[in-house]
Design an enzyme around this catalytic site. Structure first.
Site, mmCIF file in Angstrom:
data_model
loop_
_atom_site.group_PDB
_atom_site.id
_atom_site.type_symbol
_atom_site.label_atom_id
_atom_site.label_comp_id
_atom_site.label_asym_id
_atom_site.label_seq_id
_atom_site.Cartn_x
_atom_site.Cartn_y
_atom_site.Cartn_z
ATOM 1 N N LYS A 52 0.835 -1.201 0.000
ATOM 2 C CA LYS A 52 0.000 0.000 0.000
ATOM 3 C C LYS A 52 0.872 1.255 0.000
ATOM 4 C CE LYS A 52 -4.138 -2.036 2.048
ATOM 5 N NZ LYS A 52 -4.817 -2.348 3.318
ATOM 6 N N LYS A 104 -6.022 -9.079 -11.540
ATOM 7 C CA LYS A 104 -6.953 -9.390 -10.461
ATOM 8 C C LYS A 104 -8.047 -8.319 -10.377
ATOM 9 C CE LYS A 104 -7.277 -9.399 -5.561
ATOM 10 N NZ LYS A 104 -6.993 -9.333 -4.255
ATOM 11 N N LYS A 160 -11.065 -2.852 -7.061
ATOM 12 C CA LYS A 160 -11.480 -1.466 -7.218
ATOM 13 C C LYS A 160 -10.303 -0.568 -7.554
ATOM 14 C CE LYS A 160 -14.544 1.531 -5.401
ATOM 15 N NZ LYS A 160 -15.349 2.250 -4.485
#
Ligand code: TRP
Length: 327
Positions: free
Chosen positions: A113, A192, A195
């Site tokens: 992240k 994959k 969102k």
């Protein structure tokens, strides 16, 4: 035999997609039959990336309505919003003290992240501790998660074991149940479905939008008169999600015979997806289109969750000495 207590959560990020559905929601909904299911919407976790309060609140109610429409049964299962049992934040603080920084620093999800540009704030860093508290607070036996959450589960086991060693047997050490299929659900670009890659097919979107997205699923350029490869074929993989074993074999046979046009298959798939969710869409527009009903169900769920947490809270307060009276 005592039923297993199964717990999992899905972030209320708005516009749930078919990757969420087949990867997590449907498996959870199916588990309701033979287990004691605890399912919640981790809105504290969502704070790590959502700073607009209006949006988070709305996403929470919408995700709940989606889940209920898709078959989450609040009579059979415990279904609630994480922050409606704020004691989970209390447990997080206690667990912080048996969690090593080194272990958190090795978390690949955190590192990913941050490398994708998210701010490295403490909430993001201690995400796995809050997730551990979610699991331990309710005496969870089994946690069904995608492969990407496997490491978090290992951390939960490590933290539970440490606490138990230090303070005496308190928490159930949870077992992961890794769904092999998760992560294999491709988005319309073949990566994959997620969102954050903007490659999703929504469960309850409009039909035009669905059609537009399905028509843009990436395909190779095998000419129509040649047999098609089904391996790593996003169109085949997405279509397969909606088929039983026999349907899948005949789709495979169609791909392997010359003459198949990808655009025809895509048109067909739009209808298949649309019809598959039709009964759920009706629920979504009816009973669960009413946010008051949804909120009432969530509040009742939180009461059940809190009751299940009670004995663990009592134990941790006592063992740690936070409960300093009546000892
Ligand atoms: N981290 C999980 C995810 O992003 C969501 C989650 C939060 C969760 N708490 C949990 C999953 C506890 C299982 C158990 O998918």
């Amino acid at each position: 035999m005592k039923k297993k207590r199964i717990l999992s959560g899905i972030q209320p990020s708005g516009n749930l997609h078919i990757g969420n559905y087949f990867g997590m929601m449907k498996p959870m909904i199916d588990l309701q039959a033979d287990n004691e299911l605890f399912c919640f919407l981790p809105n504290y976790h969502a704070l790590t990336s959502q700073t607009d309060g209006e949006v988070l609140a709305q996403n929470t109610v919408e995700a709940a309505a989606d889940f209920l429409s898709l078959g989450m049964d609040p009579e059979k299962s415990v279904f609630w919003v994480q922050s409606d049992v704020p004691e989970v934040a209390e447990l997080t603080w206690v667990l912080n003290n048996v969690t090593s920084v080194g272990m958190l620093e090795r978390a690949t999800s955190y590192k990913d992240k941050v490398s994708r540009g998210m701010t490295a704030h403490h909430g993001l860093f201690s995400y796995p501790v809050l997730m551990t508290a979610d699991i331990l607070l309710y005496g969870t036996d089994v946690v069904p998660v995608g492969k990407d959450q496997k490491q978090h589960l290992e951390m939960a086991r490590d933290i539970a074991t440490k606490f138990n060693t230090l303070y005496g047997e308190t928490f159930v050490v949870p077992e992961p149940l890794i769904a092999e299929s998760t992560g294999l659900i491709p988005g319309i670009d073949g990566q994959k479905m997620s969102k954050s890659y903007n490659n999703t097919l929504e469960i309850f979107g409009g039909k035009d939008d669905l059609a537009e997205k399905v028509m843009s699923i990436v395909t190779d350029n095998t000419p129509p008169d040649e047999p098609k490869d089904t391996k790593n074929n996003a169109l085949f993989m997405i279509y397969s999600l909606f088929l039983e074993e026999s349907g899948r074999s005949s789709l495979e046979a169609r791909f392997h015979s010359p003459g198949l046009k990808y655009s025809d298959v895509k048109k067909e798939l739009v209808e298949v997806i649309w019809d598959f969710f039709a009964p759920y869409r009706e629920m979504r527009g009816g009973l669960y289109g009413d946010s008051e009903t949804v909120i009432k169900i969530l509040k009742q769920g939180a009461e059940k969750a809190r009751a299940a947490a009670e004995s663990y809270l009592e134990a941790i307060r006592k063992k740690t000495g936070l409960k300093y009276w009546n000892r």
